[in-house]
Design an enzyme around this catalytic site. Sequence first.
Site, PDB file in Angstrom:
ATOM      1  CB  CYS A 139      85.582  71.023  24.735  1.00  0.00           C
ATOM      2  SG  CYS A 139      86.199  72.324  25.682  1.00  0.00           S
ATOM      3  CG  HIS A 147      81.364  73.694  23.949  1.00  0.00           C
ATOM      4  ND1 HIS A 147      81.407  72.472  24.544  1.00  0.00           N
ATOM      5  CD2 HIS A 147      82.404  74.360  24.689  1.00  0.00           C
ATOM      6  CE1 HIS A 147      82.163  72.464  25.685  1.00  0.00           C
ATOM      7  NE2 HIS A 147      82.884  73.691  25.671  1.00  0.00           N
ATOM      8  CD  GLU A 154      78.240  71.545  23.236  1.00  0.00           C
ATOM      9  OE1 GLU A 154      78.709  71.608  24.335  1.00  0.00           O
ATOM     10  OE2 GLU A 154      78.827  71.253  22.312  1.00  0.00           O
TER      11      GLU A 154
END
Length: 196
Positions: free
Chosen positions: A77, A178, A180
């Site tokens: 990001c 993202h 994650e």
Amino acid sequence: MDVAIIKYNAGNIYSVNYALKRLGVSPVITADPELLSKADKVIFPGVGEAQTTMAHLQEHKLDAVIRDLKQPVLGICLGMQLMCRHSEEGDAECLGIFDTEVKRFIPHRHEDKVPHMGWNTITQVKDGLFTAQLENKFVYFVHSYYVPVNEYTAATTNYILPFSASLHKDNFYATQFHPEKSGSVGEVILRNFLKL
């Protein structure tokens, strides 16, 4: 495997830490240049504003440390945006690893919401972080600025216009989305990074 997460004044560090722990990796979160240089893999996450974050990196001499890393590095990001040459966010001069600019989304229609937030597909994926099976898979985005498609683009997403969902040059990899927060697809991408 020795994985380091760069510690600096940006959010999102701990969600990346938890995602890696779910994969059986216990990363060190550090701003120590020696630990970062010695790690097998380095992750440069980020949620925040480009200019203030660059000022923080420069003040703590982390800008030079990141540029000089030789092992696989993953920017996420804001981390990806800061790896570019310049960002329109705060008119910031960035790290210059990728010779490209970061631009602000300009809505063209009423339904174009900025920030771009939510799930979108990645296409035209290239080797490195991605396998052919990841073509057209959904990943999670939250951003108001984007990197245009360029020679380093490793995956593309279309929101308002086509933009770089991922970049790759030498040992530097980056995702605008993202991993994650992208469920099982994100896990595959993080595993692919850990295998580099």
